[in-house]
Motif scaffolding. Sequence first.
Motif, mmCIF file in Angstrom:
data_model
loop_
_atom_site.group_PDB
_atom_site.id
_atom_site.type_symbol
_atom_site.label_atom_id
_atom_site.label_comp_id
_atom_site.label_asym_id
_atom_site.label_seq_id
_atom_site.Cartn_x
_atom_site.Cartn_y
_atom_site.Cartn_z
ATOM 1 N N SER A 166 40.751 44.449 36.086
ATOM 2 C CA SER A 166 41.331 45.363 36.859
ATOM 3 C C SER A 166 40.967 46.843 36.704
ATOM 4 C CB SER A 166 43.003 45.692 36.317
ATOM 5 O OG SER A 166 43.506 44.164 36.588
ATOM 6 N N ALA A 224 45.980 34.188 44.780
ATOM 7 C CA ALA A 224 45.215 35.274 44.435
ATOM 8 C C ALA A 224 45.301 36.240 45.907
ATOM 9 C CB ALA A 224 43.590 34.572 44.608
ATOM 10 N N LEU A 272 38.470 39.011 40.643
ATOM 11 C CA LEU A 272 38.726 37.507 40.142
ATOM 12 C C LEU A 272 37.574 36.824 40.138
ATOM 13 C CD1 LEU A 272 40.834 35.779 38.810
ATOM 14 C CD2 LEU A 272 41.139 34.969 41.294
ATOM 15 N N ARG A 281 39.869 38.149 35.314
ATOM 16 C CA ARG A 281 40.208 39.016 36.379
ATOM 17 C C ARG A 281 40.030 40.430 35.634
ATOM 18 N NH1 ARG A 281 45.928 40.394 38.701
ATOM 19 N NH2 ARG A 281 46.459 41.096 36.645
ATOM 20 N N ALA A 285 44.248 39.343 43.256
ATOM 21 C CA ALA A 285 42.886 40.079 43.148
ATOM 22 C C ALA A 285 42.783 40.673 44.771
ATOM 23 C CB ALA A 285 41.812 39.364 42.669
ATOM 24 N N ILE A 293 47.151 36.124 39.272
ATOM 25 C CA ILE A 293 45.641 36.034 39.593
ATOM 26 C C ILE A 293 45.646 36.693 40.757
ATOM 27 C CG2 ILE A 293 45.599 33.589 38.440
ATOM 28 C CD1 ILE A 293 45.505 32.499 41.192
#
Length: 360
Positions: free
Chosen positions: A194, A245, A201, A192, A223, A221
């Motif tokens: 950022s 996610a 991800l 992942r 995203a 996780i």
Amino acid sequence: MKKMKYWILLLCLALGLSGCGSTGEILDEVVQSGILDEYLQPEKVQKIEVPKGEMEVHFIDVGQADCALLASGGHFMLIDGGNNEDDERILTYLRNAGVKKLDIVVGTHPHEDHIGSLDAAIEAFDVGAVYMPAVSANTATYRDVLDAVAEKGLQVQHPKAGDVLDFNGLPVEIFGPVKEYKDLNNNSIVLRISVGETAFLFTGDAETTAEFDILEQGFDISADVLKVAHHGSSGSSVEEFLAYADADYAVISVGIGNSYDHPEDVTLKRLQNYGMEIFRTDKQGTIVCNTDGENISFRQEGKSSQTAAVTEAAYIGNKNSMKYHTLDCSSLPIEKNRAYFADQAAAEEAGYAPCGTCKP
């Protein structure tokens, strides 16, 4: 090394298409024939200029394969490298984008449709570091990548779950593989990235077993953008993983009319059930996503020559057997052996006969 095949192809075609005439006339005849369009037509991409602290992700259309170029503040990262035959397409794309150096190269796992042209990229550009899982494959493709890395005086690094890499000031968190698996897909590097308040991800071809193992580790996780695992296979993107996610957007890198039926309907329904907006390279060609750390936007960079040629295809031909098939025929050839036709007349005019299985 791979570039030689195009010059050999050019020479063979030139000799085959003309029995006389000057070299220039022969080459003109080859180019005008259109046979080399797949290799000569570059993807329309402008130089990438993204300020530091922002990021642009190019999900490059490489058919039934994966390749993503990430850019931030003049720095570049490559995640996967398509199939072996995608080398010129990928190199052209990267050069047009202004790539001089790849700070990070990631081969999520040693399958040909993910590392096929990584050797070409490593040979063509300066490289900071190469990351792959700590598993190997007894294939020429895998050995080509190792040779390219060695020739640059580098060593393949094997990140572990929990590691954090740095991409021009952006954290790259490694979530998988959690352990070593027999199935190479489950050994995919899952990471992942950022950017401010946004996150991307990438899941390689990780399947259900690996997804659950990642969840058991308690990794965050979450995203905004999910690169869907394994081209949309039903064996990946389990509901629990998608729930954690909690992505707004899903990107599927997949080939048109592929023989695996990717992406599968059950996967598409799962993504839709979680409210994700779905982008697909087989439908939209190369997909570009930009974030300033708060807002996310998507655009279509432009379809590759292959995608543009087959979007409206009604029949698929087999270049080896010279038979043409319906799109759902059980005897479809692999991607590189396919020819696409809008109708039966076009297929038969090109010298193809109807398939005896689907009987188009």
